[in-house]
Write an enzyme that holds these catalytic residues in place. Structure first.
Site, short mmCIF file in Angstrom:
data_model
loop_
_atom_site.label_atom_id
_atom_site.label_comp_id
_atom_site.label_asym_id
_atom_site.label_seq_id
_atom_site.Cartn_x
_atom_site.Cartn_y
_atom_site.Cartn_z
N ARG A 52 0.83 -1.21 0.00
CA ARG A 52 0.00 0.00 0.00
C ARG A 52 0.87 1.26 0.00
O ARG A 52 0.56 2.25 -0.66
CB ARG A 52 -0.96 -0.01 1.21
N LYS A 151 -2.65 6.97 1.10
CA LYS A 151 -2.48 7.29 2.53
C LYS A 151 -1.43 8.39 2.62
O LYS A 151 -0.25 8.14 2.88
CB LYS A 151 -2.08 6.02 3.30
N GLU A 184 -16.38 6.21 5.26
CA GLU A 184 -15.63 5.54 6.33
C GLU A 184 -15.57 6.51 7.51
O GLU A 184 -16.10 7.62 7.44
CB GLU A 184 -14.22 5.19 5.85
N1 PMP Z 1 -9.58 4.70 6.98
C1 PMP Z 1 -8.72 5.70 7.26
C2 PMP Z 1 -9.03 7.08 6.80
C3 PMP Z 1 -7.54 5.42 7.98
O1 PMP Z 1 -6.67 6.39 8.26
C4 PMP Z 1 -7.28 4.09 8.40
C5 PMP Z 1 -6.01 3.75 9.12
N2 PMP Z 1 -5.88 4.41 10.34
C6 PMP Z 1 -8.24 3.10 8.12
C7 PMP Z 1 -9.36 3.44 7.38
C8 PMP Z 1 -8.01 1.67 8.53
O2 PMP Z 1 -7.00 1.10 7.74
P1 PMP Z 1 -6.06 -0.04 8.29
O3 PMP Z 1 -6.94 -1.18 8.65
O4 PMP Z 1 -5.16 -0.36 7.16
O5 PMP Z 1 -5.36 0.51 9.49
#
Ligand code: PMP
Length: 287
Positions: A52, A151, A184
């Site tokens: 990622r 990210k 989300e």
């Molecule tokens: N959505 C956002 C906006 C995030 O920043 C994160 C991670 N903190 C997630 C979802 C969850 O992703 P992950 O399971 O890869 O931590």
């Protein structure tokens, strides 16, 4: 022993871990990052996080001056030096220092930074009681403006929504996309359970492809639940039997209220508890 921070191949004491004020990561949020966990000395889905990170880099035209294998090794080495077993790892790649203009061509030295820390989870009682959340007025970044799949170091979109949540007395806030659909939360993906099925917004809602989200989808399917990735609106959450969030820090955490409306019977649900139990089994058994 003081915590050691990795910057560009060297380890520095926490107090000496510094980069240039001309770094475009600071000046413009120009860079990318990952939040990773290690459990009992094993890093959870490190390959997926590295993947990622490099995908985010490609999307912002950033060439990471290091191979994926060396990056993974640097994460493991930094953990080892800090003698951390259960840890939170922050992996950052900045655009590097340059002139004050936006143009990344003025930058020369992307900084690769690895910070390891002990984990700060939501308080344990919230896993029993469940979270109450509200919908933020701040919408999730439009995918054509800054794709949430990247990210990036610019987290202001989530931060503004998070402030709305905390102002309302909530630790998380729901974000909708530009179409008013459920996207989300500020740092977590969202799921609902309806008639025994597990539903979550699809990636094209404009969300981060959470690594915990992916793991939970796999776990749920393996356990025989039907999992549907689909378009959702808030009505789907208000009327769900259960709701939960997933994230590297949060793992799987129940949500019992959205915008003052209790979800299901207003208590953490059975399917959520089952998936959390299975998630714990997975992290104990697998890196
Ligand atoms: N959505 C956002 C906006 C995030 O920043 C994160 C991670 N903190 C997630 C979802 C969850 O992703 P992950 O399971 O890869 O931590």
């Amino acid at each position: 022993m003081s915590l050691k921070v990795y910057i560009g191949g060297k380890l520095y004491d926490k107090a000496d871990a510094k980069i240039s004020v001309f770094d475009h990561g600071l000046l413009y949020g120009d860079g990318i990052f990952e939040g990773i966990r290690s459990y009992s000395g094993r890093v959870f889905r490190l390959e997926s996080h590295i993947e990622r990170l490099y995908d985010s880099a490609r999307a912002i035209h950033l060439v990471i001056p290091m191979s994926r294998a060396d990056m993974a090794q640097a994460v493991l080495d930094t953990l080892k030096v800090n003698s951390l077993i259960d840890a939170y790892i922050r992996l950052i790649v900045t655009r590097g220092a340059g002139s004050l203009g936006l143009d990344p061509r003025s930058t020369t030295d992307p900084q690769i930074i690895i910070i390891t820390d002990s984990i700060s989870l939501y308080p344990a009682e919230l896993y029993e009681a469940g979270l109450k959340i509200v919908t933020a007025g701040t919408m999730r970044n439009h995918p054509s403006a800054l794709n949430p799949r990247i990210k990036s170091l610019n987290y202001l979109n989530s931060i503004l929504a998070k402030i709305e949540g905390t102002n309302a007395g909530c630790l998380e806030a729901l974000m909708l996309n530009h179409k008013g659909e459920v996207a989300e939360c500020t740092g977590d993906n969202i799921f609902v359970v309806r008639k025994g099925e597990v539903h979550t917004p699809s990636i094209d809602a404009g969300i981060l492809e959470g690594i915990t989200r992916e793991a939970v989808i796999e776990i749920a399917r393996d356990a025989g639940y039907k999992v549907v990735e689909r378009t959702m609106d808030r009505h789907d959450i208000y009327t769900a039997d259960e709701c939960f969030l997933t994230g590297t820090a949060a793992e799987v955490i129940p949500v019992v209220e959205l915008d003052g409306r209790p979800i299901g019977d207003g208590k953490p649900g059975k399917v959520t508890a089952d998936l959390l139990k299975r998630f714990h089994k997975l992290i104990r058994g697998q890196a």
